[in-house]
Design a protein around this motif. Structure first.
Motif, PDB file in Angstrom:
ATOM      1  N   ARG A 191       0.783  -1.102   0.046  1.00  0.00           N
ATOM      2  CA  ARG A 191       0.037   0.051   0.104  1.00  0.00           C
ATOM      3  C   ARG A 191       0.781   1.613  -0.117  1.00  0.00           C
ATOM      4  O   ARG A 191       2.119   1.108   0.901  1.00  0.00           O
ATOM      5  CB  ARG A 191      -0.685   0.505   0.998  1.00  0.00           C
ATOM      6  CG  ARG A 191      -1.770  -0.999   1.515  1.00  0.00           C
ATOM      7  CD  ARG A 191      -3.060  -0.587   2.397  1.00  0.00           C
ATOM      8  NE  ARG A 191      -2.653  -1.204   3.792  1.00  0.00           N
ATOM      9  CZ  ARG A 191      -2.557  -0.179   4.309  1.00  0.00           C
ATOM     10  NH1 ARG A 191      -2.928   0.876   4.562  1.00  0.00           N
ATOM     11  NH2 ARG A 191      -2.176  -0.897   5.257  1.00  0.00           N
ATOM     12  N   GLU A 247      -2.698  10.061  -4.901  1.00  0.00           N
ATOM     13  CA  GLU A 247      -3.608   9.291  -5.072  1.00  0.00           C
ATOM     14  C   GLU A 247      -2.733   7.542  -4.622  1.00  0.00           C
ATOM     15  O   GLU A 247      -1.750   7.982  -3.681  1.00  0.00           O
ATOM     16  CB  GLU A 247      -2.443   8.669  -7.009  1.00  0.00           C
ATOM     17  CG  GLU A 247      -2.752   6.987  -7.230  1.00  0.00           C
ATOM     18  CD  GLU A 247      -3.100   7.361  -8.895  1.00  0.00           C
ATOM     19  OE1 GLU A 247      -3.048   7.747  -9.882  1.00  0.00           O
ATOM     20  OE2 GLU A 247      -1.821   6.247  -9.351  1.00  0.00           O
ATOM     21  N   TYR A 248      -4.035   7.207  -3.541  1.00  0.00           N
ATOM     22  CA  TYR A 248      -3.637   5.907  -2.937  1.00  0.00           C
ATOM     23  C   TYR A 248      -3.599   4.555  -4.139  1.00  0.00           C
ATOM     24  O   TYR A 248      -4.653   4.319  -4.716  1.00  0.00           O
ATOM     25  CB  TYR A 248      -4.819   5.317  -2.422  1.00  0.00           C
ATOM     26  CG  TYR A 248      -5.241   4.381  -0.998  1.00  0.00           C
ATOM     27  CD1 TYR A 248      -4.230   4.685   0.056  1.00  0.00           C
ATOM     28  CD2 TYR A 248      -5.499   3.248  -1.483  1.00  0.00           C
ATOM     29  CE1 TYR A 248      -4.012   3.491   0.281  1.00  0.00           C
ATOM     30  CE2 TYR A 248      -5.499   2.559  -0.768  1.00  0.00           C
ATOM     31  CZ  TYR A 248      -4.951   2.749   0.316  1.00  0.00           C
ATOM     32  OH  TYR A 248      -5.169   0.664   1.440  1.00  0.00           O
ATOM     33  N   ARG A 249      -2.590   3.636  -3.790  1.00  0.00           N
ATOM     34  CA  ARG A 249      -2.408   2.513  -4.417  1.00  0.00           C
ATOM     35  C   ARG A 249      -2.491   1.135  -3.837  1.00  0.00           C
ATOM     36  O   ARG A 249      -1.442   1.397  -2.263  1.00  0.00           O
ATOM     37  CB  ARG A 249      -1.147   2.725  -5.641  1.00  0.00           C
ATOM     38  CG  ARG A 249      -0.567   3.756  -6.122  1.00  0.00           C
ATOM     39  CD  ARG A 249       0.533   3.721  -6.257  1.00  0.00           C
ATOM     40  NE  ARG A 249       0.661   5.358  -7.799  1.00  0.00           N
ATOM     41  CZ  ARG A 249       1.725   6.035  -7.983  1.00  0.00           C
ATOM     42  NH1 ARG A 249       2.718   5.449  -7.542  1.00  0.00           N
ATOM     43  NH2 ARG A 249       1.327   6.967  -8.967  1.00  0.00           N
ATOM     44  N   SER A 250      -3.093   0.476  -3.888  1.00  0.00           N
ATOM     45  CA  SER A 250      -2.916  -0.594  -2.785  1.00  0.00           C
ATOM     46  C   SER A 250      -2.868  -2.335  -4.314  1.00  0.00           C
ATOM     47  O   SER A 250      -3.961  -1.549  -4.909  1.00  0.00           O
ATOM     48  CB  SER A 250      -4.383  -0.939  -2.034  1.00  0.00           C
ATOM     49  OG  SER A 250      -4.053  -1.746  -1.624  1.00  0.00           O
ATOM     50  N   ASP A 305      -3.799  -4.429  -9.032  1.00  0.00           N
ATOM     51  CA  ASP A 305      -3.535  -3.523  -8.388  1.00  0.00           C
ATOM     52  C   ASP A 305      -4.949  -2.008  -8.634  1.00  0.00           C
ATOM     53  O   ASP A 305      -5.142  -1.531  -9.878  1.00  0.00           O
ATOM     54  CB  ASP A 305      -2.413  -2.216  -8.437  1.00  0.00           C
ATOM     55  CG  ASP A 305      -1.170  -3.207  -7.975  1.00  0.00           C
ATOM     56  OD1 ASP A 305      -0.941  -4.916  -7.641  1.00  0.00           O
ATOM     57  OD2 ASP A 305       0.164  -2.592  -8.281  1.00  0.00           O
ATOM     58  N   TRP A 306      -4.972  -1.334  -7.525  1.00  0.00           N
ATOM     59  CA  TRP A 306      -6.040  -0.558  -7.839  1.00  0.00           C
ATOM     60  C   TRP A 306      -5.381   0.666  -7.505  1.00  0.00           C
ATOM     61  O   TRP A 306      -4.598   1.015  -6.437  1.00  0.00           O
ATOM     62  CB  TRP A 306      -7.417  -1.288  -7.093  1.00  0.00           C
ATOM     63  CG  TRP A 306      -7.787  -0.716  -6.091  1.00  0.00           C
ATOM     64  CD1 TRP A 306      -6.952  -1.630  -4.754  1.00  0.00           C
ATOM     65  CD2 TRP A 306      -7.774   0.186  -4.531  1.00  0.00           C
ATOM     66  NE1 TRP A 306      -7.529  -1.610  -3.345  1.00  0.00           N
ATOM     67  CE2 TRP A 306      -7.693  -0.090  -3.854  1.00  0.00           C
ATOM     68  CE3 TRP A 306      -9.253   1.766  -5.150  1.00  0.00           C
ATOM     69  CZ2 TRP A 306      -7.984   0.572  -2.103  1.00  0.00           C
ATOM     70  CZ3 TRP A 306      -9.278   2.269  -4.744  1.00  0.00           C
ATOM     71  CH2 TRP A 306      -8.874   2.069  -3.055  1.00  0.00           C
ATOM     72  N   ALA A 307      -6.616   2.099  -7.370  1.00  0.00           N
ATOM     73  CA  ALA A 307      -5.351   3.293  -7.120  1.00  0.00           C
ATOM     74  C   ALA A 307      -6.863   4.387  -7.522  1.00  0.00           C
ATOM     75  O   ALA A 307      -7.989   4.182  -7.304  1.00  0.00           O
ATOM     76  CB  ALA A 307      -4.827   3.650  -8.065  1.00  0.00           C
ATOM     77  N   ARG A 342      -4.456  -1.238 -12.241  1.00  0.00           N
ATOM     78  CA  ARG A 342      -3.620  -1.156 -12.982  1.00  0.00           C
ATOM     79  C   ARG A 342      -2.700  -2.307 -13.336  1.00  0.00           C
ATOM     80  O   ARG A 342      -2.690  -3.671 -11.870  1.00  0.00           O
ATOM     81  CB  ARG A 342      -2.016  -0.614 -11.674  1.00  0.00           C
ATOM     82  CG  ARG A 342      -1.816   0.986 -12.062  1.00  0.00           C
ATOM     83  CD  ARG A 342      -3.144   1.690 -11.217  1.00  0.00           C
ATOM     84  NE  ARG A 342      -2.882   3.213 -10.899  1.00  0.00           N
ATOM     85  CZ  ARG A 342      -3.424   3.692 -11.547  1.00  0.00           C
ATOM     86  NH1 ARG A 342      -4.521   3.499 -12.301  1.00  0.00           N
ATOM     87  NH2 ARG A 342      -3.404   5.202 -11.391  1.00  0.00           N
ATOM     88  N   ARG A 366      -2.066   0.629 -17.547  1.00  0.00           N
ATOM     89  CA  ARG A 366      -3.116   1.343 -16.161  1.00  0.00           C
ATOM     90  C   ARG A 366      -4.377   2.162 -17.107  1.00  0.00           C
ATOM     91  O   ARG A 366      -4.475   2.453 -17.676  1.00  0.00           O
ATOM     92  CB  ARG A 366      -2.124   2.686 -16.177  1.00  0.00           C
ATOM     93  CG  ARG A 366      -2.776   4.087 -15.288  1.00  0.00           C
ATOM     94  CD  ARG A 366      -2.032   4.784 -14.546  1.00  0.00           C
ATOM     95  NE  ARG A 366      -1.100   5.744 -15.111  1.00  0.00           N
ATOM     96  CZ  ARG A 366      -1.653   6.789 -15.791  1.00  0.00           C
ATOM     97  NH1 ARG A 366      -2.663   7.191 -16.132  1.00  0.00           N
ATOM     98  NH2 ARG A 366      -0.729   7.328 -16.907  1.00  0.00           N
ATOM     99  N   ASP A 394      -7.938   4.973 -15.601  1.00  0.00           N
ATOM    100  CA  ASP A 394      -8.109   5.393 -14.763  1.00  0.00           C
ATOM    101  C   ASP A 394      -9.924   5.139 -15.664  1.00  0.00           C
ATOM    102  O   ASP A 394      -9.880   6.041 -16.414  1.00  0.00           O
ATOM    103  CB  ASP A 394      -7.200   6.892 -15.323  1.00  0.00           C
ATOM    104  CG  ASP A 394      -6.189   6.311 -14.100  1.00  0.00           C
ATOM    105  OD1 ASP A 394      -5.953   5.352 -13.456  1.00  0.00           O
ATOM    106  OD2 ASP A 394      -4.961   6.896 -14.562  1.00  0.00           O
ATOM    107  N   TYR A 416       2.976   4.325 -14.388  1.00  0.00           N
ATOM    108  CA  TYR A 416       2.546   5.428 -13.413  1.00  0.00           C
ATOM    109  C   TYR A 416       1.961   6.794 -14.408  1.00  0.00           C
ATOM    110  O   TYR A 416       3.224   7.166 -14.941  1.00  0.00           O
ATOM    111  CB  TYR A 416       2.910   4.988 -12.013  1.00  0.00           C
ATOM    112  CG  TYR A 416       2.605   4.228 -11.714  1.00  0.00           C
ATOM    113  CD1 TYR A 416       1.776   3.139 -10.869  1.00  0.00           C
ATOM    114  CD2 TYR A 416       3.658   2.819 -11.384  1.00  0.00           C
ATOM    115  CE1 TYR A 416       1.449   1.933 -10.288  1.00  0.00           C
ATOM    116  CE2 TYR A 416       3.562   2.187 -10.497  1.00  0.00           C
ATOM    117  CZ  TYR A 416       2.312   1.781 -10.147  1.00  0.00           C
ATOM    118  OH  TYR A 416       2.142   0.114  -9.355  1.00  0.00           O
TER     119      TYR A 416
END
Length: 780
Positions: A603, A675-678, A685-687, A726, A735, A737, A778
């Motif tokens: 994260r 941006e929060y990435r996990s 992954d998602w953001a 992602r 990616r 969005d 990214y």
């Protein structure tokens, strides 16, 4: 009695309640379903935590210490996503696949994760790990007990660590024979010791101190010395939770580790092949001598001076590990060798304190062809690009890199009102030559630690906006790139020339340019020349840090001296030209700052700030079109399509033509991104992100009302946000969005926040506000 139909607000409230109920049901069933797959007597291990039973530890140290101790616990519980153990859920619902392939096999073994059970946890082993970690940082005689809590087949382990007061260093002595040279050297190293009285005992600090002494000795010729030859004795029996330390040389330290060595002959093998095997060990009689270096290069693949200048050793020098590393760094930095290794060999079987050095260099493939095919989409705009490059890594036998590139691309619009500015294709050619050294008329050498490069570039591009105009562009650059340290790099172009010439302007665009003079700027001849500079700092390669940063700052100057000499002043009617093109005179700077913060395993929170400012004067009133800033698109304000926002509060639709939306550009740019990435599973992954920013003009423009930068700029910031996926495919990151605007700067003041207008059920709203971006890598 006639029933009243529910209002829109009531319908929305009902919809929200339904969504909350669906989410609650999903969470309930997902969490419960993992438990129902357990056998009788099995318990799912869901948490392991450490509790410190010591009131003397200050609160500011307690949480970080607890976190460090919990990191050593094994195994880790099943991963969570939004509070749910989705990978475990996938594992369970996949059942027992009959084949080692197919969707169920992938779901169970790739996307899924086997349950971590309480019986899988070795509690005594974890207790020992926690106790050892505490003793390593000075909490001697600690003991650890464990409490187990089981509720509805979910097990938690609480490790209670009871510690005494931390032990600190009382005094440090160096027990050495100072009649020997090595004893004197170690004694001289004492003032810089990492073992400081009053500091807590720390095993890692002891190891670092041994390595520090070894590094100092290695730089003074002690080639065979090792940290293992240093002994640090610790006496913890002196009382009052204090320890005495004694640093000494081990009695069994071999003789060759106690004496310094000098460099004898230096041999360089530029054609060393790992496939064909090693060369026989060369002697001076087998090699060709050049300035004290011996080359074994029968095919003369490299010019000797190019390799000799990378050497930091010369015959008779004292061995020095820093010089050894610098030489390797220089050879690798040339970019022409696939493998670089060295070998130090005793002369006369150790009868003398001399070492022969052999450098084995395996060249990369000299000639190569690279083909890249890229695709992109943003909102209703789609495009593709192909790049073909041919390179030669040793063009003139001095490790020069010659690269020839041909490229072509296009963009088309697949929906919405026709935008003639977006339908285009372009192609171009570019040739560059890079030398692994500084080429200058004076003896300037910015660094020897890393290889500096001199690059010259010539390029041509043809752009065809089919319904608008065509442009021919030429560029020439000469400059230098060098690395100051592992974190700092510099790029200086002493001369960067760009010339843009319009051809075949369509009558339609010509008529628009007459009506809107700003559009004329895109088809004016543009001529810029001058130096450019860019500085970059980054520590993002330090993956063990919680906080990492990236910073870049650039300066672009054009015709500053020329305009001053000619006395150019366009505001007074004196505009000078070169090659029938009015040259641009400006000062432009750009700054970018990024901050990456780890929030735990897989994260991250990423933030970026961008600032750009262009000041035009003398021969210009505005930055040239090709140098101006723009906002929007996949790597900028993702809720707005590229170049379709700003300047300021200006509304692009004011052009009053549904089949034309111009590229919005400006002299000033300001942008902020968060941006929060996990990670979800495996490669996915998602953001979640928010983008804020806009562009502005330096001077007021009658066409772009509201476009000039002012003290009220913050009222003209565009805001958007959204969610993205992602796909980490190792060799690239794909990616996607999906974003919507939150604040639209060209709406009337007081109506710019548009949260109250969000309506996903309305197809017209979705068409006008949902922006989909597909990109590679990214955004920052």
């Amino acid at each position: 009695m006639k029933m009243k139909s529910p209002s829109k607000n009531q319908k929305r409230a009902t919809m929200r309640v339904r969504i909350y109920i669906y989410i609650a049901i999903l969470i309930f069933f997902t969490s419960c379903s993992n438990i129902k797959y357990l056998k009788e007597g099995e318990n799912l291990y869901v948490k392991g935590e450490v509790e410190l039973n010591n009131d003397s530890i200050p609160d500011r140290y307690r949480a970080p210490l607890t976190e460090r101790l919990e990191e050593v616990l094994r195994p880790r519980p099943n991963k969570k996503f939004l509070g749910l153990r989705t990978k475990l859920y996938f594992y369970n619902i996949a059942g027992q696949p009959k084949k080692n392939k197919g969707f169920k096999h992938w779901l169970k073994n790739k996307a899924g994760e086997a349950p971590v059970l309480l019986q899988d946890v070795n509690v005594p082993y974890n207790e020992n790990l926690v106790r050892n970690r505490l003793e390593n940082i000075g909490f001697f005689n600690a003991y650890v007990t464990t409490d187990t809590t089981i509720k509805k087949q979910k097990a938690m382990l609480n490790y209670i660590a009871t510690t005494n007061k931390i032990y600190r260093i009382n005094k440090v002595t160096y027990e050495l024979d100072t009649t020997t040279q090595i004893g004197k050297e170690i004694k001289l190293a004492q003032p810089g010791s990492l073992l400081i009285p009053g500091r807590p005992y720390n095993l890692d600090r002891i190891i670092a101190e041994r390595e520090r002494i070894e590094n100092l000795l290695k730089d003074k010729g002690y080639y065979f010395f090792s940290p293992d030859h240093i002994l640090v004795q610790v006496d913890s029996m002196i009382g009052k939770h204090m320890v005495d330390m004694n640093v000494k040389l081990k009695d069994e330290t071999p003789k060759n580790a106690k004496q310094p060595y000098t460099i004898n002959n230096i041999f360089i093998y530029p054609e060393y092949s790992l496939v064909q095997g090693n060369y026989e060990i060369a002697t001076p009689a087998d090699a060709e001598e050049y300035k004290g270096f011996y080359f074994i290069d029968p095919h003369r693949t490299f010019r000797k001076f190019a390799l000799a200048r990378t050497m930091f050793f010369h015959k008779g020098d004292l061995y020095n590990r820093d010089r050894q590393n610098q030489t390797i760094s220089q050879l690798v930095g040339m970019g022409t060798f696939r493998f670089v290794k060295n070998n130090f060999m005793l002369v006369d079987r150790g009868k003398t304190n001399k070492l022969d050095v052999h450098y084995y260099l395996t060249p990369q493939q000299k000639k190569a062809v690279r083909v890249e095919l890229l695709g992109k989409t943003a909102a209703v705009y789609n495009g593709s690009e192909v790049n073909v490059s041919w390179s030669h890594r040793n063009a003139f036998k001095g490790a020069e890199l010659l690269r020839l590139t041909a490229y072509g691309g296009y963009e088309v619009q697949s929906g919405g009102g026709v935008n003639i500015n977006s339908n285009f294709y372009r192609y171009g050619l570019e040739a560059s030559l890079t030398w692994p050294r500084i080429i200058a008329p004076f003896g300037w050498e910015p660094t020897r630690r890393f290889v500096p490069h001199t690059t010259t570039l010539v390029g041509y591009e043809f752009l065809n906006r089919r319904q608008a105009y065509r442009l021919n562009s030429l560029r020439f650059a000469w400059g230098y790139n060098w690395q100051e340290s592992a974190k700092k790099t510099h790029q200086l172009n002493l001369l960067d020339i760009a010339y843009v010439q319009p051809v075949n302007v369509t009558p339609f665009y010509d008529s628009l340019a007459t009506e809107f003079p700003y559009l004329q700027r895109a088809i004016d001849r543009q001529f810029t020349f001058g130096p450019t500079y860019k500085f970059t700092y980054t520590n993002t390669m330090e993956t063990d840090k919680k906080h990492t940063f990236y910073f870049s700052g650039g300066l672009d100057l054009s015709a500053n001296t020329t305009g001053l000499i000619l006395g150019s002043n366009v505001k007074k009617g004196k505009q000078d030209s070169i090659f029938k093109a009015a040259f641009s005179q400006y000062i432009k700077t750009e700054i970018e700052y990024r901050h990456y913060m780890k929030l735990g395993t897989n994260r991250q929170l990423a933030a970026r700030a961008l600032f750009g400012y262009g000041y035009s004067y003398g021969n210009s009133t505005r930055l040239p079109y090709v140098k101006q800033f723009f906002a929007g698109g996949p790597n900028s304000l993702r809720a707005f399509r590229a170049r379709a926002i700003g300047p300021g509060s200006y509304n692009p639709e004011r052009f009053g033509n549904d089949n034309f939306v111009p590229d919005m550009t400006g002299d000033i740019r300001m942008e902020f991104n968060l941006e929060y990435r996990s990670k979800i599973v495996s490669i996915l992954d998602w953001a979640a992100f928010v983008d804020v920013g806009n562009i502005w003009l330096q001077n007021a423009d009658t066409v772009f009302q509201g476009g000039k930068f002012s003290k009220d700029f913050f009222k003209e910031l565009a805001v958007g946000g959204g969610l993205g996926l992602r796909f980490d495919l190792t060799f690239l990151i794909l990616r996607t969005d999906l974003a919507i605007p939150f604040r639209i700067p060209y709406l009337p003041d007081g109506q710019r926040w548009v949260f109250n207008k969000i309506n996903f059920r309305d197809p017209d709203w979705r068409r006008d506000n949902l922006v989909f971006n597909l990109a590679i890598g990214y955004p920052f």
